[in-house]
Design a protein around this motif. Sequence first.
Motif, PDB file in Angstrom:
ATOM      1  N   ASN A  34       4.382  13.658 -83.019  1.00  0.00           N
ATOM      2  CA  ASN A  34       3.461  12.588 -83.402  1.00  0.00           C
ATOM      3  C   ASN A  34       2.464  12.342 -82.278  1.00  0.00           C
ATOM      4  O   ASN A  34       2.806  11.770 -81.239  1.00  0.00           O
ATOM      5  CB  ASN A  34       4.258  11.314 -83.707  1.00  0.00           C
ATOM      6  CG  ASN A  34       3.409  10.239 -84.349  1.00  0.00           C
ATOM      7  OD1 ASN A  34       2.188  10.218 -84.205  1.00  0.00           O
ATOM      8  ND2 ASN A  34       4.047   9.330 -85.068  1.00  0.00           N
ATOM      9  N   HIS A  35       1.220  12.785 -82.471  1.00  0.00           N
ATOM     10  CA  HIS A  35       0.181  12.580 -81.450  1.00  0.00           C
ATOM     11  C   HIS A  35      -0.468  11.205 -81.575  1.00  0.00           C
ATOM     12  O   HIS A  35      -1.197  10.787 -80.677  1.00  0.00           O
ATOM     13  CB  HIS A  35      -0.889  13.666 -81.556  1.00  0.00           C
ATOM     14  CG  HIS A  35      -0.412  15.026 -81.162  1.00  0.00           C
ATOM     15  ND1 HIS A  35      -0.039  15.337 -79.878  1.00  0.00           N
ATOM     16  CD2 HIS A  35      -0.233  16.149 -81.895  1.00  0.00           C
ATOM     17  CE1 HIS A  35       0.336  16.608 -79.824  1.00  0.00           C
ATOM     18  NE2 HIS A  35       0.233  17.121 -81.030  1.00  0.00           N
ATOM     19  N   ASP A  36      -0.220  10.502 -82.676  1.00  0.00           N
ATOM     20  CA  ASP A  36      -0.821   9.186 -82.873  1.00  0.00           C
ATOM     21  C   ASP A  36       0.017   8.068 -82.265  1.00  0.00           C
ATOM     22  O   ASP A  36      -0.515   7.027 -81.893  1.00  0.00           O
ATOM     23  CB  ASP A  36      -1.026   8.909 -84.362  1.00  0.00           C
ATOM     24  CG  ASP A  36      -2.083   9.809 -84.970  1.00  0.00           C
ATOM     25  OD1 ASP A  36      -3.110  10.034 -84.305  1.00  0.00           O
ATOM     26  OD2 ASP A  36      -1.866  10.308 -86.083  1.00  0.00           O
ATOM     27  N   ASP A  37       1.324   8.292 -82.171  1.00  0.00           N
ATOM     28  CA  ASP A  37       2.220   7.258 -81.644  1.00  0.00           C
ATOM     29  C   ASP A  37       3.333   7.930 -80.844  1.00  0.00           C
ATOM     30  O   ASP A  37       4.277   8.473 -81.411  1.00  0.00           O
ATOM     31  CB  ASP A  37       2.814   6.436 -82.787  1.00  0.00           C
ATOM     32  CG  ASP A  37       3.732   5.318 -82.275  1.00  0.00           C
ATOM     33  OD1 ASP A  37       3.807   5.127 -81.041  1.00  0.00           O
ATOM     34  OD2 ASP A  37       4.377   4.658 -83.110  1.00  0.00           O
ATOM     35  N   GLU A  38       3.217   7.901 -79.534  1.00  0.00           N
ATOM     36  CA  GLU A  38       4.201   8.549 -78.666  1.00  0.00           C
ATOM     37  C   GLU A  38       5.477   7.741 -78.508  1.00  0.00           C
ATOM     38  O   GLU A  38       6.376   8.143 -77.772  1.00  0.00           O
ATOM     39  CB  GLU A  38       3.596   8.842 -77.293  1.00  0.00           C
ATOM     40  CG  GLU A  38       2.577   9.959 -77.310  1.00  0.00           C
ATOM     41  CD  GLU A  38       2.381  10.593 -75.947  1.00  0.00           C
ATOM     42  OE1 GLU A  38       2.969  10.099 -74.954  1.00  0.00           O
ATOM     43  OE2 GLU A  38       1.638  11.584 -75.856  1.00  0.00           O
ATOM     44  N   ILE A  70      -4.151   7.432 -76.199  1.00  0.00           N
ATOM     45  CA  ILE A  70      -4.918   8.168 -77.203  1.00  0.00           C
ATOM     46  C   ILE A  70      -4.919   9.639 -76.785  1.00  0.00           C
ATOM     47  O   ILE A  70      -5.445   9.989 -75.736  1.00  0.00           O
ATOM     48  CB  ILE A  70      -6.373   7.668 -77.310  1.00  0.00           C
ATOM     49  CG1 ILE A  70      -6.410   6.168 -77.617  1.00  0.00           C
ATOM     50  CG2 ILE A  70      -7.117   8.476 -78.373  1.00  0.00           C
ATOM     51  CD1 ILE A  70      -5.941   5.808 -79.002  1.00  0.00           C
ATOM     52  N   SER A  71      -4.335  10.483 -77.610  1.00  0.00           N
ATOM     53  CA  SER A  71      -4.202  11.895 -77.264  1.00  0.00           C
ATOM     54  C   SER A  71      -5.485  12.666 -77.557  1.00  0.00           C
ATOM     55  O   SER A  71      -6.087  12.487 -78.624  1.00  0.00           O
ATOM     56  CB  SER A  71      -3.045  12.520 -78.038  1.00  0.00           C
ATOM     57  OG  SER A  71      -3.027  13.928 -77.867  1.00  0.00           O
ATOM     58  N   TYR A 130      -5.420  15.541 -78.429  1.00  0.00           N
ATOM     59  CA  TYR A 130      -5.003  16.455 -79.491  1.00  0.00           C
ATOM     60  C   TYR A 130      -4.895  15.749 -80.848  1.00  0.00           C
ATOM     61  O   TYR A 130      -4.521  16.374 -81.835  1.00  0.00           O
ATOM     62  CB  TYR A 130      -3.662  17.093 -79.128  1.00  0.00           C
ATOM     63  CG  TYR A 130      -3.763  17.963 -77.907  1.00  0.00           C
ATOM     64  CD1 TYR A 130      -4.265  19.256 -77.989  1.00  0.00           C
ATOM     65  CD2 TYR A 130      -3.393  17.481 -76.652  1.00  0.00           C
ATOM     66  CE1 TYR A 130      -4.378  20.050 -76.862  1.00  0.00           C
ATOM     67  CE2 TYR A 130      -3.504  18.271 -75.525  1.00  0.00           C
ATOM     68  CZ  TYR A 130      -3.995  19.556 -75.635  1.00  0.00           C
ATOM     69  OH  TYR A 130      -4.114  20.342 -74.512  1.00  0.00           O
ATOM     70  N   ARG A 131      -5.227  14.478 -80.865  1.00  0.00           N
ATOM     71  CA  ARG A 131      -5.208  13.726 -82.118  1.00  0.00           C
ATOM     72  C   ARG A 131      -6.295  14.233 -83.054  1.00  0.00           C
ATOM     73  O   ARG A 131      -7.361  14.676 -82.618  1.00  0.00           O
ATOM     74  CB  ARG A 131      -5.442  12.244 -81.815  1.00  0.00           C
ATOM     75  CG  ARG A 131      -5.198  11.306 -82.973  1.00  0.00           C
ATOM     76  CD  ARG A 131      -5.495   9.873 -82.572  1.00  0.00           C
ATOM     77  NE  ARG A 131      -6.910   9.710 -82.200  1.00  0.00           N
ATOM     78  CZ  ARG A 131      -7.495   8.541 -82.023  1.00  0.00           C
ATOM     79  NH1 ARG A 131      -6.806   7.431 -82.155  1.00  0.00           N
ATOM     80  NH2 ARG A 131      -8.765   8.470 -81.691  1.00  0.00           N
ATOM     81  N   ASN A 133      -9.451  14.459 -85.253  1.00  0.00           N
ATOM     82  CA  ASN A 133     -10.763  13.807 -85.116  1.00  0.00           C
ATOM     83  C   ASN A 133     -10.889  13.062 -83.789  1.00  0.00           C
ATOM     84  O   ASN A 133     -11.421  11.955 -83.730  1.00  0.00           O
ATOM     85  CB  ASN A 133     -11.012  12.843 -86.288  1.00  0.00           C
ATOM     86  CG  ASN A 133     -11.005  13.556 -87.625  1.00  0.00           C
ATOM     87  OD1 ASN A 133     -11.527  14.669 -87.740  1.00  0.00           O
ATOM     88  ND2 ASN A 133     -10.411  12.933 -88.637  1.00  0.00           N
ATOM     89  N   ARG A 134     -10.387  13.665 -82.754  1.00  0.00           N
ATOM     90  CA  ARG A 134     -10.369  13.026 -81.442  1.00  0.00           C
ATOM     91  C   ARG A 134     -11.784  12.941 -80.867  1.00  0.00           C
ATOM     92  O   ARG A 134     -12.589  13.845 -81.020  1.00  0.00           O
ATOM     93  CB  ARG A 134      -9.492  13.828 -80.489  1.00  0.00           C
ATOM     94  CG  ARG A 134      -9.902  15.295 -80.405  1.00  0.00           C
ATOM     95  CD  ARG A 134      -9.180  16.089 -79.360  1.00  0.00           C
ATOM     96  NE  ARG A 134      -9.468  17.505 -79.440  1.00  0.00           N
ATOM     97  CZ  ARG A 134     -10.607  18.069 -79.111  1.00  0.00           C
ATOM     98  NH1 ARG A 134     -11.616  17.318 -78.694  1.00  0.00           N
ATOM     99  NH2 ARG A 134     -10.782  19.366 -79.197  1.00  0.00           N
TER     100      ARG A 134
END
Length: 719
Positions: free
Chosen positions: A217-221, A615-616, A618-619, A621-622
């Motif tokens: 999960n790149h949105d919530d670590e 904020i990654s 790799y998320r 639409n980063r």
Amino acid sequence: MIHISIETECVALIIRVNQQHDFSVIYIGKRLRNRDEYELIPSFEAKQLNGDYTGLYSSAYTSSGTRNLLEPAIQVIHADGNPSLDLKYISHQQNSLDQSNEIILTEIHLNDPVYNSFEVILYYKAYYKENIIEQWTSIKHNETDIVRLLKYSSVNSYFSTFHKYYLTHFHGNWAREMIPEEVQLTAGMKVLDTKLGTRADLFQVPSFLLSLNQPLNHDDENSGEIFAGTLAWTGNYQIQFEIDSLRNLRLIAGINPYASEYFLVPNKEFITPSFLFTYSSEGLSTITHRWHQWARKYRIPDGQGNRLTLLNNWESTFFDFDEQKLTSIIHDARQLGVDLFLLDDGWFGNKYPRDYDSAGLGDWQENRKKLPNGIGYLISQAEANGIKFGIWIEPEMVNPKSELYENHPDWVIKLPNRSEYYFRNQLVLDLSNLEVQEFVYNIVDQLFTNHPNLAYIKWDCNAVIYNAYSPTNSHQSHLYVDYVRGLYDVLERLRTKYPSIPIMLCSGGGGRIDYGILKYFTEFWPSDNTDGLERIFIQWNYSVFFPTIAVCNHVTNWGKQSLKFRTDVAMMGKLGYDLVVSKLNENELKFSQQVLNDYTRLKHIIWYGKLFRLISPYRLNRDIASLIYVNDEQDRAVWFTYLVGHRYLAGSNGAIRLKGLNPMKMYNIQEINIYPGTDQSTIISVQSLSGDYLMTYGLNPIVDIQRPSVVLELTELTI
């Protein structure tokens, strides 16, 4: 049945022994509150209808040559030529290694009833508070002659409580280190390995993440179940992931058996390198905190101590320097405000001067033309300017164009009947040879003996092993293993004699970064690529496994970003410089001096604080990357945000929720690293926001094309 519980505060590894003395991994995951309930977990017994025809699928150390159908962890040929092994449980013991019972060592003793003088011990060291488990294997025998070890893994684990496995591994090349790639493991075998010998991690690192049941999960670590592992070995390794016919996962990792059959004589112990792992049911952030805390306390030398900011001359001079030029750069280092000047490659060799990278390597005497007064003079110049002095070495390597090569061709790894093949115009010295080990040790020892005030070493390793052959090793298949052990022996001697000297680990960038060699190095160089944008990604991925205090980040002229952007990126680690200070204009110098002053004030937050990646990059639409370091008291923090996407209107475009703060405390927020002449109306300065507000609603750091990097300092408001 016997249940062996290997537990930390939050993590458990459970091994079950049945009536036939087979030993199996029945559970890896979150520690249960009631230890007795581990006995309720079902086993995979032989001849059951579930499809495990052998009862060995979940073995904690799978043998080969008998009824095993899957990949073995150990494979041997006995003294009588028999290729079978059937290990059985004999006994186990658990002991505390410290008075506070925070480190528990478990030993599980095994042998083969038919070859009962062949013994294996599985070791598990559990670090209770840090939630790290370290495991390794000992192999020994008392047979009539040599036993041939064909495979000798460090770990054999089994995952049977999850239904999907997503592997994130990290690959790359020079200047492209730590590129993450996630794949869902499917039936069959996935192998990560290297056969490069010395610069072993150049293409693939021995660290990985297993996201369990769902992708990372790149949105919530702070969410998701993750198993994270790393092999502490500075040579050829192999990590195997096998989805078996039951849809469960087998993990086997250790030294790569490629070209490494080991002849074990009676009564001699073979000890494998350590495999370290942790598990989190609370996402990647918890994984990172555990690695950082463990490494600072138990692995990195002086992991809770100080580090030196430095100015390196490499990118300002390369090989083209003399005493006068270096003296001028030392003066520049003082003006800049760093702690140390580091003299890089090119200072040695006389018959074959080190004026380029194809000559002189191995001839470790000062070049009389470049340095007529020697290193001692440069050290005195540094001290006169109020700073320390460090030096670059690459003692494991040799140029064919060198006196060392001419005098000791038998010290070089190369085949006697084939043409030499070079990596960066050099060859590797044979550290399986005791004479070579002594030579390498003396290079460093003599530097410190002759120059007691030498304060820093940069130890490089730029070549891989081609044409692997040792003129002195009686077993050529021992070379890859004995090389690493020889290197460790040299480093152990040096660390014993010089326990407090800072030493940077370098390998043309991140070519050899693992927790085996980091036992001896205070810090490491993650990449020769110091482009500010590229470094965000490289440092982001190293931060998963390695503590900030150990990651060297230098401000250089790589990249098209502003000096401020490159400096802001380098500041989220162990800050250094590698540029021409004399070419900085007045504003650039003033800015850099102020950054170093602020860094001195804030470095302990960055080095020892908990890292939260917000904020990654790799998320999906980063546009930005954002992370924050928060100290243990939760009264101070440093928050970094960078623009990584450059499409129209790219930027932060809204509030970012912070993490790690105390919801009950009030914080002042002040922008730092402000470039001279910046419009004061654009600078962020916010008074009296609660941790609750900042973590629930957040704050916009206003990052966009006009403000591509922003660093904010948070301080508790005291009344």
